[in-house]
Design an enzyme around this catalytic site. Structure first.
Site, PDB file in Angstrom:
ATOM      1  N   TYR A 165      -3.657  -2.688  -1.502  1.00  0.00           N
ATOM      2  CA  TYR A 165      -2.885  -1.740  -2.362  1.00  0.00           C
ATOM      3  C   TYR A 165      -1.413  -2.236  -2.291  1.00  0.00           C
ATOM      4  O   TYR A 165      -0.931  -2.015  -0.857  1.00  0.00           O
ATOM      5  CB  TYR A 165      -3.071  -0.491  -2.142  1.00  0.00           C
ATOM      6  N   ASP A 207      -8.173   5.030   4.488  1.00  0.00           N
ATOM      7  CA  ASP A 207      -7.740   5.616   3.072  1.00  0.00           C
ATOM      8  C   ASP A 207      -9.065   5.819   2.430  1.00  0.00           C
ATOM      9  O   ASP A 207      -9.409   4.862   1.853  1.00  0.00           O
ATOM     10  CB  ASP A 207      -6.520   4.880   2.481  1.00  0.00           C
ATOM     11  N   LYS A 231      -7.170  10.355  -7.674  1.00  0.00           N
ATOM     12  CA  LYS A 231      -8.290   9.438  -8.241  1.00  0.00           C
ATOM     13  C   LYS A 231      -9.593   9.979  -8.530  1.00  0.00           C
ATOM     14  O   LYS A 231      -9.973   9.831  -9.635  1.00  0.00           O
ATOM     15  CB  LYS A 231      -8.371   8.132  -7.290  1.00  0.00           C
TER      16      LYS A 231
END
Lengths: 452, 474
Positions: free
Chosen positions: A147, A232, A275
């Site tokens: 990311y 994460d 998300k």
């Protein structure tokens, strides 16, 4: 002269917004697609948002007016909620988050509310954990592709560096022990102090989950080097197909001999509702650490980004409704799975492959065969064509630090069905045209098979 | 743990020991009118609990704001997905309008120069990250809000050098005090990047005079540094004279400087709704700057602490209702003034004076005459007597870096009027009994708190990491 009066951080490019990841957004902002009003506009496929289940949440809110502290049903809680700024957070909020996190992981592990620490969204969580674990100049190893905004989140104001652990499509971008060791060694040779490894599981941009073997290998690696592992797990509930998601929590609490002696003080989880629930606007970021000192420090630092108690209250009510959560998680997976199939099958029909994945809000598309040559420049040239002519904002692999040119991340959960059909049709037409423009001999014979 | 960062293992989060102890004792024995009438009354918490009824009645009349609706249409999806760090436009517009109203509409603010952050804590830190590098320094007049030691210094690694102010002139900032602080920083090899004032002041409750603001502006202009004005209490000024609160924005305007002038670009304002509206839980902070680079950098940094869109929307509706905000500002000020009058006369009755002030949620109380000696040890001793015997948690001046012992910050807006009266009665009784030379021995017994044990306890608290969740109170 001006820049002398401001800080270095304010005037450098550490925010990373000059990268192509953000350029595509600008193209979209200038000419956004709208089915009726701007049917030739750019379709946003560079934004990993989950818009598929907001109706379920909205419906729940309508049926539960006391979850709001502003409705007649809930206003008796207004004063105490608006006044509450304790950085431990509302107890019911922490309990509900711990409950939800457990359910998202198929109830394979229980989370302790006392370890749930708030942060200003996932962005705040990543920065805070970096501030807790590392000093300026220290580094974290991170598997590629990753990311893009981690460079900002982990490094901008903290001075921490991210060093890549190279992964390749030849083994489906698996994180190998050899790659980890190589990256670690390279850092040692350069006199850089490695404080830990940062992984995203399920992966952004790959959409794949890490298998148990890789997770154990990671745990054994960090334990041996006595460095941290930050996981994460922001996409945990977006897993829509087998194999089941295995979280790091499940691994370290298992009886596997490889991890039995793992120092739990090295394990930290980042989480968010942005998300899994599609609520990025509510800024619910979470740090969950197995290290008491980190919990304590992160909690103090959470003062810089606490979750609004209005939102804590709403989320606490919603995530304590077990019947709702169970239905939500199941339905969300179903809708994501359907989207994934429509796109990947559609691309397969025209000879475009994707990395096989089972989670995330995107897929990792293989356009290597459309590159004039296997270089980043060729990837960027192709990307500009896709943005400007095909009018799709997809994200080039180089912006994710991918070691191989030609891969693109395509988001599929941030649009309605009609837009999805237009997007698919545009990609299909583009690919057909590109293939026809090349000689048949040059055409890659992999065809429509998905890789892996 | 050497595995963690230096920031994680040092004590620079600065959570003050006396707050810590005061909080702990309060939580163990919190006053309740019915269930615990002899418990400790919390007067160390600068919260505004006086006007919630006005907010609640607004919400009852405006169901759309609560229900994620705009003009009857659901905007839930739009809000759920809204994470643009530029902030919800209707919220910023409403907020700048509110800020202007608080300043008697004498100045206007441009929403594009406002950056939203998750609370004032985040706004302060973000601004410092933009203006200074690690090791550089800011000058702050004493006494100041203890939380600045964390907010301005901890992760930024910036230093604070105090500007010593004295009660002899009501703690007003003087030119010589400024120059003295600047020189002291220089001697320590610290590069000074600016001055930070809080106006209205915490803990003093006073508003800066025009002369002070002019002096500060001249000083920062001369030294080519920044001026940060934390105006978090701007809506709490309760003096009926409308000119009493002067924002630095107004002084700049009165100098006929346009927003692009060098000086205007060096002046930055901090704000929040935690005090004026009594909504600390909602985490609404903001910073305002005429410097485009600062606004741009701060906007990007706000990603680390954005305001929940749900909250932005609710407050945008509330603050664009000008009829409501006008009424709220006036009524809130009336109630604060009423409380101030009660506490001042109650203290006067006990022979205790206060620093004359006209803003804030507290007053700065002069208990120097009650000290056994003119020392901070004696101040700590007195504070503990007030905590354990009088059963009031108030804030000692040492916690705010005051240079003179004997001053205490006492909050008056976070309890009912009856509770305030009771607190004042307790103080009176305490002072009377002290005068009679007959120290009341409460359940805790004052003998436990000899000077020596007080000092060793102090050391322990300073070394201990705080496990308490409470913010050092503004």
């Amino acid at each position: 002269m001006e820049s002398f009066t401001l800080s270095k951080i304010a005037t450098n490019n550490g925010h990373g917004e000059d990268s192509p990841y953000f350029d595509g957004w600008k193209a979209y902002d200038n000419d956004p697609f709208h089915l009726d009003e701007n049917p030739n506009g750019v379709i946003q496929m560079g934004l990993a948002e989950n818009q598929l289940c907001l109706d379920l949440i909205e419906d729940w809110i309508t049926r539960n007016p006391s979850a709001s502290i502003c409705t007649p049903e809930g206003v008796d809680k207004f004063k105490e909620t608006a006044n509450f700024q304790d950085y431990h957070g509302l107890p019911e909020f922490r309990n509900a988050i711990a409950n939800f996190m457990g359910k998202v992981r198929g109830s394979t592990v229980k989370f302790d509310p006392a370890r749930v620490v708030m942060a200003g969204g996932a962005t705040g969580a990543a920065e805070t954990i970096a501030f807790c674990l590392a000093n300026s100049g220290d580094a974290f190893l991170i598997p590629t592709p990753y990311y893009p905004a981690f460079d900002r989140d982990f490094g901008w104001r903290t001075g921490v560096q991210l060093l890549p652990v190279h992964c390749y499509s030849s083994n489906k971008f698996k994180i190998t022990r050899a790659a980890l060791e190589a990256a670690y060694q390279e850092a040692q040779d350069a006199n850089i102090n490695v404080k830990g490894v940062l992984i995203t599981n399920p992966s952004n941009p790959l959409g794949r989950i890490l298998d148990g073997e890789t997770l154990c290998s990671l745990v054994s690696f960090i334990n041996e080097k006595n460095i941290h592992l930050v996981c994460d797990e922001i996409y945990a509930a977006t897993v829509f197909d087998k194999p089941n998601f295995v979280s790091i929590s499940e691994v370290i609490e298992s009886n596997n001999t490889l991890v039995q002696h793992c120092n739990k003080n090295l394990i930290h989880v980042l989480y968010s509702l942005s998300k899994d629930m599609g609520l990025p606007g509510f800024r619910v970021g979470i740090i969950y650490s197995y290290n008491d000192a980190v919990v304590s420090c992160a909690r103090k630092m959470s003062s810089y980004g606490l979750v609004s108690t209005q939102t804590q209250h709403l989320i606490a009510s919603m995530l304590s409704d077990n019947e709702f959560i169970d239905k939500f998680i199941k339905e969300s997976s179903r809708r994501l799975s359907r989207r994934y199939e429509v796109f990947t099958n559609g691309l397969g029909e025209v000879g475009i492959g994707c990395l096989k994945s089972n989670g995330g809000l995107f897929f990792w598309m293989d356009l290597r065969q459309l590159l004039k040559e296997p270089t980043v420049e060729a990837e960027m040239a192709l990307w500009r064509v896709v943005i400007n002519e095909v009018k799709l904002n997809i994200s080039p692999g180089s912006s994710f630090h991918c070691s191989e040119p030609g891969w693109f991340r395509v988001c599929f959960a941030n649009m309605d069905d009609a837009t999805m059909n237009v997007a698919l049709e545009r990609i299909q037409s583009f690919c057909i045209r590109r293939f026809e423009a090349e000689k048949p001999a040059k055409r890659n014979i992999i065809g429509g098979r998905t890789l892996g | 743990m050497k595995f963690l960062s230096r920031k994680a293992t040092c004590n620079s989060h600065g959570q003050d020991s006396s707050y810590f102890l005061g909080w702990q004792e309060y939580e163990k024995n919190a006053y309740d009118e019915i269930t615990n009438p002899s418990g400790i009354i919390q007067m160390g918490l600068a919260e505004n609990q006086l006007s919630f009824d006005l907010l609640e009645s607004w919400m009852a009349n405006n169901p759309d704001a609560a229900g994620f609706k705009r003009n009857g249409q659901s905007i839930f999806r739009e809000l759920a997905l809204f994470q643009d760090y530029h902030g919800l436009p209707e919220f910023k517009n409403a907020l700048v309008q509110f800020m202007s109203q608080i300043r008697g509409n004498k100045v206007t603010f441009d929403p594009s120069k406002l950056v939203l952050t998750a609370g004032a804590t985040s706004a302060s830190e973000t601004l410092i990250f933009c203006l200074a590098n690690p090791g550089e320094a800011f000058l702050l007049p004493t006494p100041y809000y203890p939380g600045f030691d964390r907010d301005l210094k901890w992760r930024t690694e910036v230093e604070i050098v105090p500007i010593h102010c004295s009660s002899s002139n009501n703690f007003i900032v003087t030119k010589s005090a400024l120059e003295d602080a600047y020189q002291r920083a220089h001697k320590r090899n610290l590069k000074v990047k600016g001055v930070v004032i809080t106006n209205p002041s915490n803990p003093l409750g006073t508003t800066s005079t025009r002369q002070e603001l002019d002096l500060l502006l001249d000083f920062v202009q001369d030294k080519n540094i920044h001026l940060i004005s934390d105006e978090i209490y701007s809506g709490t000024h309760f003096n009926s004279s409308p000119n009493k609160f002067i924002s630095v924005a107004q002084v700049l305007k009165d100098r006929n400087l346009d927003d692009n002038s060098e000086l205007s670009k060096r002046v930055h304002i901090l704000y929040s709704l935690s005090k004026d509206l009594g909504l600390p839980g909602f985490r609404v902070g903001a910073l305002y700057s005429n410097d485009d680079t600062v606004v741009s950098a701060a906007t990007k940094m706000s990603s680390f602490g954005l305001i929940s869109s749900q909250t932005q929307y609710l407050l945008s509706c509330m603050l664009s209702d000008q009829k409501f905000t006008t009424h709220y500002i006036v009524e809130n000020q009336k109630r604060l003034k009423n409380r101030y009058d009660i506490i001042v006369s109650g203290l006067r009755n006990a022979g205790i004076g206060v620093l004359p002030s006209d803003a804030g949620l507290f007053c700065y109380v002069d208990m120097r005459h009650l000290l056994s000696s003119n020392t901070f040890e004696a101040e700590m001793e007195l504070w503990k007597k007030i905590l354990y015997q009088v059963k009031l948690n108030i804030s000692p001046g040492a916690a705010c870096h005051c240079t003179e012992p004997g001053w205490f910050r006492v909050c008056f807006a976070n309890m009912s009027e009856d509770t305030l009266s009771l607190a004042l009665q307790r103080i009176k009784d305490f002072v009377d009994s002290t005068k009679r030379g007959d120290e009341t021995r409460g359940a805790s017994g004052s003998s436990r708190y000899s000077s020596r044990s007080v000092m060793s306890l102090t050391k322990k608290w300073v070394l201990r990491l705080s496990s308490n969740g409470h913010e050092p109170e503004r």
